[in-house]
Design a protein around this motif. Sequence first.
Motif, PDB file in Angstrom:
ATOM      1  N   MET A  94       0.508  -1.039   0.174  1.00  0.00           N
ATOM      2  CA  MET A  94       0.106  -0.349  -0.557  1.00  0.00           C
ATOM      3  C   MET A  94       0.853   1.387  -0.162  1.00  0.00           C
ATOM      4  N   LEU A  95       1.907   0.985   0.504  1.00  0.00           N
ATOM      5  CA  LEU A  95       3.169   2.253   0.844  1.00  0.00           C
ATOM      6  C   LEU A  95       3.512   2.639  -1.099  1.00  0.00           C
ATOM      7  N   GLU A  96       3.654   1.933  -1.704  1.00  0.00           N
ATOM      8  CA  GLU A  96       3.670   1.744  -3.214  1.00  0.00           C
ATOM      9  C   GLU A  96       2.532   2.372  -4.197  1.00  0.00           C
ATOM     10  N   HIS A  97       1.361   2.301  -3.842  1.00  0.00           N
ATOM     11  CA  HIS A  97      -0.159   2.102  -3.828  1.00  0.00           C
ATOM     12  C   HIS A  97      -0.364   3.861  -4.045  1.00  0.00           C
ATOM     13  N   HIS A  98      -0.066   4.122  -2.912  1.00  0.00           N
ATOM     14  CA  HIS A  98       0.010   5.795  -2.455  1.00  0.00           C
ATOM     15  C   HIS A  98       1.609   6.720  -2.701  1.00  0.00           C
ATOM     16  N   LYS A  99       1.828   6.267  -2.520  1.00  0.00           N
ATOM     17  CA  LYS A  99       3.121   6.850  -3.892  1.00  0.00           C
ATOM     18  C   LYS A  99       2.855   7.062  -5.447  1.00  0.00           C
ATOM     19  N   GLY A 100       1.708   6.013  -5.521  1.00  0.00           N
ATOM     20  CA  GLY A 100       1.665   5.953  -7.493  1.00  0.00           C
ATOM     21  C   GLY A 100       0.315   7.621  -7.243  1.00  0.00           C
ATOM     22  N   ALA A 101      -0.261   7.443  -6.355  1.00  0.00           N
ATOM     23  CA  ALA A 101      -1.064   7.984  -6.290  1.00  0.00           C
ATOM     24  C   ALA A 101      -1.070   9.706  -6.702  1.00  0.00           C
ATOM     25  N   VAL A 102       0.459   9.271  -5.564  1.00  0.00           N
ATOM     26  CA  VAL A 102       1.075  10.820  -5.332  1.00  0.00           C
ATOM     27  C   VAL A 102       1.810  11.845  -6.356  1.00  0.00           C
ATOM     28  N   ALA A 103       2.635  11.016  -7.306  1.00  0.00           N
ATOM     29  CA  ALA A 103       2.508  10.496  -8.400  1.00  0.00           C
ATOM     30  C   ALA A 103       1.587  11.194  -9.479  1.00  0.00           C
ATOM     31  N   GLU A 134       1.960   8.116   8.425  1.00  0.00           N
ATOM     32  CA  GLU A 134       1.243   7.318   9.451  1.00  0.00           C
ATOM     33  C   GLU A 134       1.509   5.623   9.172  1.00  0.00           C
ATOM     34  N   MET A 135       1.929   4.973   7.834  1.00  0.00           N
ATOM     35  CA  MET A 135       1.993   3.484   7.327  1.00  0.00           C
ATOM     36  C   MET A 135       3.892   3.640   7.517  1.00  0.00           C
ATOM     37  N   GLU A 136       4.363   4.471   7.487  1.00  0.00           N
ATOM     38  CA  GLU A 136       6.197   4.279   7.113  1.00  0.00           C
ATOM     39  C   GLU A 136       6.489   3.399   8.246  1.00  0.00           C
ATOM     40  N   PRO A 137       6.091   3.881   9.797  1.00  0.00           N
ATOM     41  CA  PRO A 137       6.336   3.012  10.712  1.00  0.00           C
ATOM     42  C   PRO A 137       6.128   2.177  11.383  1.00  0.00           C
TER      43      PRO A 137
END
Length: 275
Positions: A94-103, A134-137
């Motif tokens: 989901m972290l990668e998925h979120h980063k894709g949305a930001v891009a 919030e998700m990274e830690p």
Amino acid sequence: MKKSAFILAALCSGTLLLGSCNADKSADSTATETTSATADTTAAGGDMAGMDHSTMADGAAGASPLMASMNDMMAKMDAMKMKGNTDHDFAHMMLEHHKGAVAMADIELRDGKDATMRQMAEKIKADQQKEIGEMEPIAERLDSAPTNYKPQDPADPFTAQMKASMDGMMKNMPQMVADPDMNFNMLMTVHHQSAVDMAKAELAHGKDSKLKEMAQMMIDAQQKEIQQFKDWHTKNEGKMKTSAAVYECPMGCEGSRSNKPGKCPTCEMDLVKKA
């Protein structure tokens, strides 16, 4: 002395060529061995079964920065090694998925003109960045979590549900058009839906209470935005016109196609209109 040096150089060159030939001849067997070894990998360290979406779309990917961004996100998700813990793997995916949305939101803010789509892009970017923080830690904390599912077993419930979320996005991938706001609208709709499906998998099979709470929040927020995207799409169907022109690098650099004039990101030459 010069003659000896020449002979030695020739021998070395021949050895290199022979090594290259041997490497070519053994390529197929090496690939077979690698495939076999991958199949035997335990649940604690393998890729998720059937997750191979690194090339998502047709030639439109090269002509659309948004599609290229989606492809980049999927390639990174495909490259991830699954630990075999539902919470850990969901968080990292989901972290990668979120980063894709930001891009994608950044591309809309750069290229888009519609006030509603730009406003949604700003909100999505802010929300996704907050959730990433919030998700990274949590993801880091879960690096030592024990295995509790089998990422290489297509029959595993969590594996099957996560794979279905990606397959659904592939199946519903839209054809890109000339209008950047419409492209953002369509791609973010399917992107959001895959996030909702992934979050539902976490709710069904995850164990971490904080992560499950975040998953429910993602579902609520993104389902609401999906409806907003659909409502806008209905009101703006006139923008569903295919691109009338494609611009390419005259040197044929990979990834240089665009639906508007500009410069090649690789060699910086002016793009040439092809159609």
